[in-house]
Design an enzyme around this catalytic site. Structure first.
Site, short mmCIF file in Angstrom:
data_model
loop_
_atom_site.label_atom_id
_atom_site.label_comp_id
_atom_site.label_asym_id
_atom_site.label_seq_id
_atom_site.Cartn_x
_atom_site.Cartn_y
_atom_site.Cartn_z
N HIS A 1 0.83 -1.22 0.00
CA HIS A 1 0.00 0.00 0.00
C HIS A 1 0.86 1.26 0.00
O HIS A 1 1.89 1.34 0.67
CB HIS A 1 -1.01 -0.01 1.15
CG HIS A 1 -0.47 0.21 2.53
ND1 HIS A 1 -0.28 1.48 3.05
CD2 HIS A 1 -0.12 -0.64 3.52
CE1 HIS A 1 0.18 1.38 4.28
NE2 HIS A 1 0.30 0.09 4.60
N ASP B 1 5.91 3.03 6.98
CA ASP B 1 4.65 2.30 6.77
C ASP B 1 3.85 3.08 5.73
O ASP B 1 3.26 4.09 6.05
CB ASP B 1 3.89 2.18 8.08
CG ASP B 1 2.57 1.46 7.94
OD1 ASP B 1 2.30 0.92 6.86
OD2 ASP B 1 1.78 1.46 8.91
N GLU C 1 -5.16 1.68 2.35
CA GLU C 1 -5.04 0.55 3.28
C GLU C 1 -5.30 0.97 4.70
O GLU C 1 -5.96 0.29 5.48
CB GLU C 1 -3.65 -0.08 3.15
CG GLU C 1 -3.49 -1.41 3.91
CD GLU C 1 -3.04 -1.25 5.37
OE1 GLU C 1 -3.08 -2.26 6.10
OE2 GLU C 1 -2.69 -0.14 5.80
N GLU C 2 -4.78 2.15 5.06
CA GLU C 2 -4.79 2.59 6.46
C GLU C 2 -6.20 2.89 6.97
O GLU C 2 -6.39 3.05 8.17
CB GLU C 2 -3.89 3.82 6.64
CG GLU C 2 -2.42 3.58 6.35
CD GLU C 2 -1.73 2.70 7.39
OE1 GLU C 2 -2.40 2.27 8.35
OE2 GLU C 2 -0.54 2.44 7.23
N ASP D 1 4.23 -5.32 3.70
CA ASP D 1 3.85 -4.21 4.58
C ASP D 1 4.78 -4.17 5.78
O ASP D 1 5.63 -5.04 5.95
CB ASP D 1 2.39 -4.40 5.03
CG ASP D 1 1.71 -3.11 5.43
OD1 ASP D 1 2.39 -2.10 5.70
OD2 ASP D 1 0.46 -3.10 5.47
N HIS E 1 3.29 4.32 12.79
CA HIS E 1 2.29 5.40 12.69
C HIS E 1 2.74 6.67 13.41
O HIS E 1 1.91 7.42 13.91
CB HIS E 1 0.91 4.95 13.17
CG HIS E 1 0.26 3.97 12.21
ND1 HIS E 1 -1.07 3.62 12.29
CD2 HIS E 1 0.76 3.29 11.17
CE1 HIS E 1 -1.35 2.75 11.32
NE2 HIS E 1 -0.24 2.54 10.63
ZN LIG Z 1 0.88 -0.51 6.61
#
Ligand SMILES: [Zn+2]
Length: 346
Positions: A66, A177, A207-208, A230, A318
């Site tokens: 992603h 990420d 995706e998130e 990922d 994140h």
């Molecule tokens: Zn991810």
């Protein structure tokens, strides 16, 4: 590894802005970079970027990574020109305090500072509470009128942080990420010559916020099996008991047995482990009862697609100081190239 990996491409990828639903800067860059290495390229209605590379068999391997990162969307400009925002994807508000962001406006990016009421005018009770999103604002340092002219609700903001290599072969940056997974997939496509499988290299969107891009991308592809590339949270840090660490940075590519949305079929799981053992690729088994990834959507598409999430262990996931190991990235590239080059299963 036979080829030297050029990490400057990953550096560039991490610095591009691309929250969920606003991935165009990333997909434009990848399209230019990778079109010479693919047989076909197309973008679907949601924005997934799909390359194909013909194999020597009639079997199809779907590889996905992603493109989107977690970030902020502006929803309100107050009378003094301060911006209020919502998060897009999961962000812990504690990590936002005192950070810089780039607000992406129609007239170009503007640097913003995330502020809150300072300690000397708050009560002890206020300071003892974790910071909440509603207490934070973005300061653009501009007159209110100019902010109102330049910023629209719906503009997005990305976290700001440079890409740095440090320590024992580690990288820290924003958006590892999943630009690290994107980088792996880009490298795989650049390295593959005459693969066994017909390879679909899909750079997915959104995706998130709930694996939305992978849902539609998988629908359009007749995949025999799928590997999702990922990152995953690594808790190899102080204060965590051993059973909660899950994966360790630098200890190898994570091969998922189970996460919140997927259980890897045993034949695929065994084939991946055997390949790692045979080729001496560092790996670790990932079992995470929380969190999912694109594999959660792909394995339920059509009549079912055997799928496994391959994961890069990432500390501070994140946040804008995510940390990955270069050697884990190299292990994942090595494993995925091998998976495409020979009939591993299916
Ligand atoms: Zn991810």
């Amino acid at each position: 590894m036979t080829q030297k990996i050029d990490f400057s491409i990953l550096k560039h990828l991490t610095q591009l802005p691309g929250i969920s639903g606003r991935e165009t800067a990333v997909s434009d860059y990848l399209k230019k970079l990778l079109t010479p290495f693919a047989d076909t390229v197309r973008t679907d209605a949601l924005g997934n970027l799909i390359f194909t590379k013909k194999g020597t068999s009639n079997k199809n391997l779907l590889l996905c990574a992603h493109m989107d990162e977690v970030g902020l969307m502006i929803h309100f400009v107050d009378k003094d020109g301060f911006l209020r925002f919502v998060t897009v994807g999961g962000i812990d508000p504690r990590t936002l305090l005192a950070q810089r962001v780039w607000v992406q406006t129609a007239s170009g990016p503007l640097l913003g500072i995330i502020g809150t009421k300072p300690a000397h005018i708050t009560t002890e009770a206020e300071r003892s509470k974790a910071v909440a999103l509603k207490d934070l604002f973005i300061d653009l340092g501009l007159p209110a009128q100019e902010v109102k002219e330049r910023v629209q609700p719906g503009d997005f903001a990305v976290l700001d942080r440079s890409y740095e290599e440090f320590g024992d072969g580690l990288i820290s940056a924003k958006a590892l990420d999943n630009r690290a997974g994107v980088f792996v997939l880009a490298e795989v496509l650049r390295q593959l010559k005459n693969p066994f499988y017909n390879v679909y290299a899909v750079f997915t969107v959104q995706e998130e916020v709930g694996v939305r891009g992978a849902t539609t991308a998988a629908f359009g592809i007749e995949a025999d099996f799928c590997l999702c590339l990922d990152t995953t949270g690594a808790a190899d840090i102080p204060g965590v008991c051993p059973q909660d660490v899950l994966v360790r940075v630098g200890a190898g590519v994570g091969i998922s047995a189970l996460d919140a949305r997927t259980i890897t079929p045993k034949p695929l799981f065994d084939a991946l482990l055997n390949l790692c053992k045979e080729k001496q690729i560092s790996y670790q088994v990932r079992i995470a009862t929380r969190g999912g990834n694109d594999a959660g959507a792909v394995h339920l598409s059509k009549t079912g697609v055997p799928s496994c999430a391959l994961s890069l262990p990432t500390r501070n996931i994140h946040s804008n100081v995510e940390v990955c190991a270069k050697r884990d990235i190299e292990s994942m590239i090595h494993l995925v190239v091998l998976c495409a080059m020979q009939a591993i299963i299916y």
